[in-house]
Design an enzyme around this catalytic site. Structure first.
Site, PDB file in Angstrom:
ATOM      1  N   HIS A   1      39.090  10.344  16.918  1.00 31.61           N
ATOM      2  CA  HIS A   1      38.274  10.395  15.706  1.00 31.61           C
ATOM      3  C   HIS A   1      37.318  11.602  15.751  1.00 31.61           C
ATOM      4  O   HIS A   1      37.206  12.357  14.789  1.00 31.61           O
ATOM      5  CB  HIS A   1      37.483   9.098  15.541  1.00 31.61           C
ATOM      6  CG  HIS A   1      36.443   9.160  14.473  1.00 31.61           C
ATOM      7  ND1 HIS A   1      36.750   9.082  13.127  1.00 31.61           N
ATOM      8  CD2 HIS A   1      35.101   9.344  14.530  1.00 31.61           C
ATOM      9  CE1 HIS A   1      35.636   9.200  12.417  1.00 31.61           C
ATOM     10  NE2 HIS A   1      34.614   9.368  13.245  1.00 31.61           N
TER      11      HIS A   1
ATOM     12  N   HIS B   1      36.229  15.125  13.177  1.00 37.18           N
ATOM     13  CA  HIS B   1      34.950  15.771  12.865  1.00 37.18           C
ATOM     14  C   HIS B   1      34.902  17.267  13.163  1.00 37.18           C
ATOM     15  O   HIS B   1      34.228  18.011  12.452  1.00 37.18           O
ATOM     16  CB  HIS B   1      33.813  15.126  13.668  1.00 37.18           C
ATOM     17  CG  HIS B   1      33.343  13.822  13.107  1.00 37.18           C
ATOM     18  ND1 HIS B   1      32.547  13.742  11.982  1.00 37.18           N
ATOM     19  CD2 HIS B   1      33.547  12.537  13.510  1.00 37.18           C
ATOM     20  CE1 HIS B   1      32.283  12.466  11.726  1.00 37.18           C
ATOM     21  NE2 HIS B   1      32.880  11.720  12.630  1.00 37.18           N
TER      22      HIS B   1
ATOM     23  N   GLU C   1      31.973  11.116   6.632  1.00 38.72           N
ATOM     24  CA  GLU C   1      33.007  10.173   7.082  1.00 38.72           C
ATOM     25  C   GLU C   1      34.087   9.903   6.036  1.00 38.72           C
ATOM     26  O   GLU C   1      35.265   9.816   6.365  1.00 38.72           O
ATOM     27  CB  GLU C   1      32.381   8.837   7.511  1.00 38.72           C
ATOM     28  CG  GLU C   1      31.488   8.916   8.752  1.00 38.72           C
ATOM     29  CD  GLU C   1      32.245   9.150  10.065  1.00 38.72           C
ATOM     30  OE1 GLU C   1      33.489   9.134  10.059  1.00 38.72           O
ATOM     31  OE2 GLU C   1      31.561   9.361  11.082  1.00 38.72           O
TER      32      GLU C   1
ATOM     33  N   SER D   1      41.248  10.493  10.288  1.00 41.33           N
ATOM     34  CA  SER D   1      41.697   9.891  11.551  1.00 41.33           C
ATOM     35  C   SER D   1      42.315   8.505  11.349  1.00 41.33           C
ATOM     36  O   SER D   1      42.601   7.817  12.313  1.00 41.33           O
ATOM     37  CB  SER D   1      40.548   9.848  12.571  1.00 41.33           C
ATOM     38  OG  SER D   1      39.432   9.136  12.073  1.00 41.33           O
TER      39      SER D   1
HETATM   40 FE    FE Z   1      32.565   9.597  12.743  1.00 40.75          FE
END
Ligand code: FE
Ligand code: PHE
Length: 295
Positions: A134, A139, A182, A201
């Site tokens: 993730h 990110h 997010e 993700s």
């Molecule tokens: Fe995150």
């Protein structure tokens, strides 16, 4: 150096208890097992295939530019060479979730905390807490984008500030992170595209957020986002759509202190609400129009 810990949520008879870890650790790259690399390879290949044509161009190009490949778990050291010369960000290894203030302080100093460990093979489809996949796959690529890189630093500073103001302020700011960093969507030439890490993700949500009729896709509006609750246990009921990273950065430039004070007087909105005047987007074309409220 000692092997760093793998800090995960505790599951007790009272439910889930989040466990926090402070401090920065060296990535124990030589300690990754064949299974660890295989999990990376599987998730990377699966997501890249889904994301071409779904993720934002900036995201896909940055991922290539960083030299991430499915072959093996990347070394933070290698990524840092590219990233630090592009935007001055560096990745630091961590053992799990950080306490809020530690997290904000890293961001404010252009350090992005990346969980050193990757989920187990039985967790490929779902894991509660952030893991290396993730954090790194989701990110890190956009930190190569100069405008997004500045936004993340500003967010970190804003976090330190909100922490000093109080719990309400922090909650409003957290909603902004949730609905942008997010779970954000962006409008590009071909239509809506994904840039949120929580979406890129997740294989299920990568399709759901663009192709399902269930969720709302609403134009970015700072205060509207700060008022909107979110779900952590299901796909989102609402995604907010930005026109560009510049729009996001500019909209978050003002001092939030008076905004927090004003919002504290208003009720928060359930995640699936559509309000009069929300700019609602068509999932296929990415065209938007003003809504006349809940249907
Ligand atoms: Fe995150
Ligand atoms: N302008 C915000 C403040 O005064 C800081 C911030 C910038 C927060 C960007 C989030 C994102 O608190």
């Amino acid at each position: 150096m000692n092997q760093p810990r793998r800090v995960e949520n505790l599951h007790t008879d009272k439910g889930k208890v989040p466990v926090y870890a402070t401090g920065v650790v060296e990535q124990p790259w030589d300690g990754y097992s064949a299974d660890d690399h295989a999990v990376w390879r599987l998730l990377y290949a699966r997501q890249r295939e889904l994301l071409v044509g779904r993720a934002s161009r900036a995201f896909l190009e940055a991922q290539d530019a960083m030299g991430m490949t499915p072959d093996a778990i990347p070394r933070f050291e290698d990524l840092n060479r590219v990233l630090s010369s592009a935007t001055g960000w560096t990745l630091v290894g961590v053992e799990g979730l950080l306490p809020e203030l530690d997290f904000f302080d890293h961001l404010a100093n252009r350090r992005f905390p990346v969980t050193w460990w990757i989920r187990r093979p039985d967790q490929v489809d779902y894991i509660e807490e952030p893991d290396l996949f993730h954090d790194l796959f989701g990110h890190v690529p956009l930190l190569m984008n100069p405008v997004f890189a500045d936004y993340m630093e500003a967010y970190g500073r804003g976090g330190v500030k909100a922490h000093g103001i109080g719990a309400d302020a922090l909650q409003f700011l957290t909603r902004l992170y949730w609905y942008t960093v997010e779970f954000g969507l962006i409008r590009e030439e071909g239509g809506l595209r994904i840039y949120g890490s929580g979406i890129v993700s997740s294989s299920g949500e990568s399709v759901h957020c663009l192709e399902s009729d269930a969720p709302n896709r609403i134009g970015f509006d700072l205060e509207r986002i700060m008022r909107t609750r979110y779900r952590i246990d299901t796909y989102q009921k609402t995604y907010f759509v930005i026109d560009s990273f510049e729009q996001l950065f500019e909209a978050t430039r003002p001092d939030f202190a008076p905004i927090y004070a004003r919002l504290a007087e208003q009720p928060s909105l359930p995640a699936g609400t559509v309000l009069d005047g929300d700019r609602v987007f068509n999932r296929g074309t990415g065209e938007g129009w003003a809504s006349d409220g809940d249907v």
